[in-house]
Scaffold this active site. Structure first.
Site, PDB file in Angstrom:
ATOM      1  N   SER A 113       5.063   0.901  -4.685  1.00  0.00           N
ATOM      2  CA  SER A 113       3.909   0.022  -4.862  1.00  0.00           C
ATOM      3  C   SER A 113       4.379  -1.441  -4.844  1.00  0.00           C
ATOM      4  O   SER A 113       4.990  -1.861  -3.869  1.00  0.00           O
ATOM      5  CB  SER A 113       3.163   0.383  -6.143  1.00  0.00           C
ATOM      6  N   ASP A 126      -3.511   7.133   0.805  1.00  0.00           N
ATOM      7  CA  ASP A 126      -3.346   5.979  -0.075  1.00  0.00           C
ATOM      8  C   ASP A 126      -4.206   4.850   0.468  1.00  0.00           C
ATOM      9  O   ASP A 126      -3.881   4.242   1.483  1.00  0.00           O
ATOM     10  CB  ASP A 126      -1.877   5.555  -0.113  1.00  0.00           C
ATOM     11  N   HIS A 142      -1.549   7.357  -3.540  1.00  0.00           N
ATOM     12  CA  HIS A 142      -0.527   6.390  -3.950  1.00  0.00           C
ATOM     13  C   HIS A 142       0.605   7.074  -4.721  1.00  0.00           C
ATOM     14  O   HIS A 142       1.657   6.504  -4.924  1.00  0.00           O
ATOM     15  CB  HIS A 142      -1.184   5.308  -4.806  1.00  0.00           C
TER      16      HIS A 142
END
Length: 686
Positions: free
Chosen positions: A545, A631, A663
């Site tokens: 991320s 995602d 994600h």
């Protein structure tokens, strides 16, 4: 000062050697063993305060499924007992004074004693579309959520003669969120009469509204509660749609009167997140968590309280320089207990609220302290609080806390047998001076068989969030014990942007993604590289991320420090990311805004100086890219653009594409693939 630091270093090295001796003849953690660990879920204290009912999920790797079940254990200690063994999740709804437990399973209501005896099915009709079920305190009402159609966004809904069409038709934003496209369905709250398993007279209390409760994507049962007198429902909702929804974090708390069918916004004028509503045990006070700034999802989270009968609201943590994650009223309502990040850990605190009046500053006391995280509060039994706890060597277990002394005692034994067979890693706190003269805390995790006379490859771990704490968590993917057990030293810095080090430290990352936080990472890896046991020729950098963004950014500015990189769902091109991500409030706050507003200097700085794609010309190091196909927070193009750039530049690179993951990586076999590919890449390149 120098002699003190040298002495502490010698003590740390000595303890590492002792840890290595203790680990002799023990197994090192592997990905396959990690997935055999049980995972603690929800937990509930019985009304008499004598027992805890808790869920544990285990995984079947061959079937690629999970299996949650309920267990019970005395608060005073003793052996645990499994009380369910049917496949599928169970949600405890109510435990009465006679220890009869009502729970939701397989779309039906069931009841049994808390020791697992006298099982009975209360409801015959299966309701697979019910979620977030609650029974009112008086036992006469039931509340649940269910999806209802509020818009026609699917072509087959718009054109009845085209039922095989898979097309969507959108005219506004919020057309997808997290991992799901908007199909025109919204989650609504229903209230109905309840009589020992019989449900009748349901009412949609949000009828005609194109809003969701609980909030998506991660809201749950905590977003809707009954009042203690069972006459009202309090729920969390962001009553905005389309573009207004996409740019705002302004959830409010709404009070629905069951008798009058009236709904009232009870946090109107509070512009940020308002969440976690709770009544005191005597019903006289009402509390909730609130953030001040609309559009800032990582703002300081404060506890507000007010009398139910009226009067001003009070911010209990206004003068406290940290942010609250969850809270609970004490049994006698004289205190509120809460959890918060503090100095690289999550700890339990209390606030004395007895006799509190507006204008007075409440006394906040830290109750627990140590190299662990208190991850959840189950409930209070006398002078004992039941909590869950983790550290970097242990997945969550239930503990008791002596509220007078802070002493903790382990209750559950979910993974005790396996932990006794596993070699433990040594986790050491390290402090580094940053380029702007601040103190940077890092966790350093050493291999179980660490030998100070050897040299070890070392990984810089870059945390996501970006404003999520790097504490003593136990991840089943980014697992530091697992990494260290494969022979790597791991350094995990609490760089700028993390909670637990004051509000200002947490705020400093917004608008400065590629600035000081990246310098903090370089300071941390440069500092530990001065140790004789760190192999400076074998440094790696990994993260997901924002951590994946950091990997991409560092790949262009590391000046030869690193030998390999791994980025999972990282942001690579900020312009294309801004045009494809869904929670625009996050992009607007942290990047500064859109890319076409040329007079917005904060945003233009991000797109010019802090966009990893602008530094690809300097990439020259092997890189592995991981990307989830579902995602929508960091969409698929980000990982594929990075991999394609590396390939076209002739850089050794690998793409791990997970088409049905969001994600995160949630499916067991995909999780094993992730870990095998992760360590294969490190063996190959480091």
């Amino acid at each position: 000062m120098r002699s003190i630091r040298f002495t502490l270093l010698l003590i740390s090295i000595g303890s590492l050697s002792l840890q290595a001796q203790n680990n002799q003849n023990k197994q090192k953690l592997t990905p396959e063993m990690l997935w055999k660990l049980g995972r603690l879920g929800s937990s509930t204290l019985t009304p008499d305060g004598k027992n805890i009912i808790y869920s544990v999920t285990t995984y079947n790797m061959g079937a690629n499924t999970n299996q949650p079940n309920l267990f019970t254990i005395p608060v005073s200690g003793g052996a645990s007992q499994q009380i369910t063994n049917e496949p599928g999740g169970k949600a405890i709804l109510k435990i009465d004074a006679k220890n009869r437990m009502t729970y939701w399973y397989d779309g039906r209501l069931w009841q049994m004693n808390t020791d697992g005896s006298n099982l009975a099915m209360l409801s015959v009709n299966q309701q697979d579309n019910f979620d977030n079920v609650r029974i009112s305190p008086d036992g006469k009402k039931i509340m649940y959520t269910r999806d209802v159609q509020v818009q026609k966004l699917l072509a087959k809904d718009k054109y009845p003669d085209l039922q095989k069409s898979t097309a969507y038709v959108f005219t506004d934003l919020n057309f997808r969120h997290w991992d799901t496209y908007n199909t025109g369905m919204c989650s609504h709250i229903f209230v109905a009469d309840y009589d020992n398993g019989k449900i009748s007279g349901e009412k949609d209390i949000m009828h005609g509204e194109a809003f969701d409760a609980p909030q998506k994507p991660s809201g749950g049962l905590e977003d809707l509660i009954f009042s203690p007198d069972s006459k009202r429902v309090i729920y969390v909702c962001k009553k905005k749609a389309g573009k207004d929804y996409a740019v705002s974090t302004n959830t409010d708390l709404y009070q629905y009167d069951i008798a009058t069918d009236e709904t009232r916004d009870i946090t109107q004028g509070m512009n940020g997140y308002d969440t976690q509503p709770a009544f005191s045990n005597d019903g006289s006070k009402f509390a909730w968590l609130s953030m001040k700034e609309d559009g800032y999802e990582a703002d300081k989270n404060d506890i507000f309280i007010r009398d139910v009968k009226g009067g001003p609201k009070m911010n209990l943590t206004a003068q406290w320089d940290e942010t609250v994650s969850s809270f609970l009223f004490s049994k006698d309502d004289s205190k509120i207990y809460f959890l918060a990040d503090h100095d690289g850990t999550d700890q339990l605190f209390s606030i004395d609220i007895k006799g509190l009046t507006p204008g007075t500053v409440p006394v906040i006391k830290q109750l627990t302290k140590g190299q662990f995280d208190v991850t959840g509060i189950t409930g209070q039994a006398g002078n004992t609080m039941v909590v869950s706890r983790t550290d970097m060597n242990h997945a969550a277990e239930l503990y008791t806390v002596d509220l007078a002394t802070g002493d903790m005692r382990q209750l559950s034994d979910i993974n005790t047998a396996m932990n006794n067979r596993l070699a433990q890693t040594k986790v050491v706190e390290r402090h580094t001076k940053t380029t702007d003269g601040k103190d940077l805390l890092s966790w350093v995790i050493y291999p179980p068989d660490f030998d100070k006379d050897k040299k070890y490859p070392t990984l810089l771990y870059c945390q996501g969030g970006p404003q999520s704490g790097l504490t003593q968590f136990y991840s089943f993917r980014w697992n530091f014990q697992l990494m260290a057990s494969q022979g790597y030293i791991v350094i995990a810095p609490n760089r700028r942007g993390m909670p637990g080090h004051g509000v200002e430290w947490n705020k400093q990352i917004s608008g400065d993604w590629g600035g000081q936080p990246i310098q903090d990472y370089l300071s941390a890896i440069d500092d530990i590289s001065t140790e004789p046991y760190v192999d400076k020729e074998r440094l790696g950098c990994v993260g997901a991320s924002y951590g994946g963004y950091s990997v991409f950014m560092l790949a262009g500015v590391h000046n030869g420090r690193f030998k390999t990189f791994i980025a999972h769902d990282g942001l690579f091109d900020l312009k294309s990311w801004y045009g494809t991500t869904e929670e625009m409030w996050f992009a607007n706050k942290d990047i500064g805004g859109n890319y076409w507003d040329k007079v917005n200097m904060k945003a233009q700085k991000s797109y010019l100086k802090f966009d990893p794609s602008n530094f690809v010309s300097k990439w020259n190091t092997p890189i592995m890219v991981v990307q989830g196909g579902r995602d929508y927070r960091v969409p698929i193009g980000q990982g594929m653009e990075a991999f394609q750039a590396a390939q076209l530049k002739g850089i050794k690179s690998k793409l791990l594409y997970l088409p049905d993951e969001n994600h995160w990586v949630l499916k067991p076999q995909n999780g094993i693939v992730w870990q095998r590919e992760f360590f294969d890449w490190l063996k190959e390149t480091l």
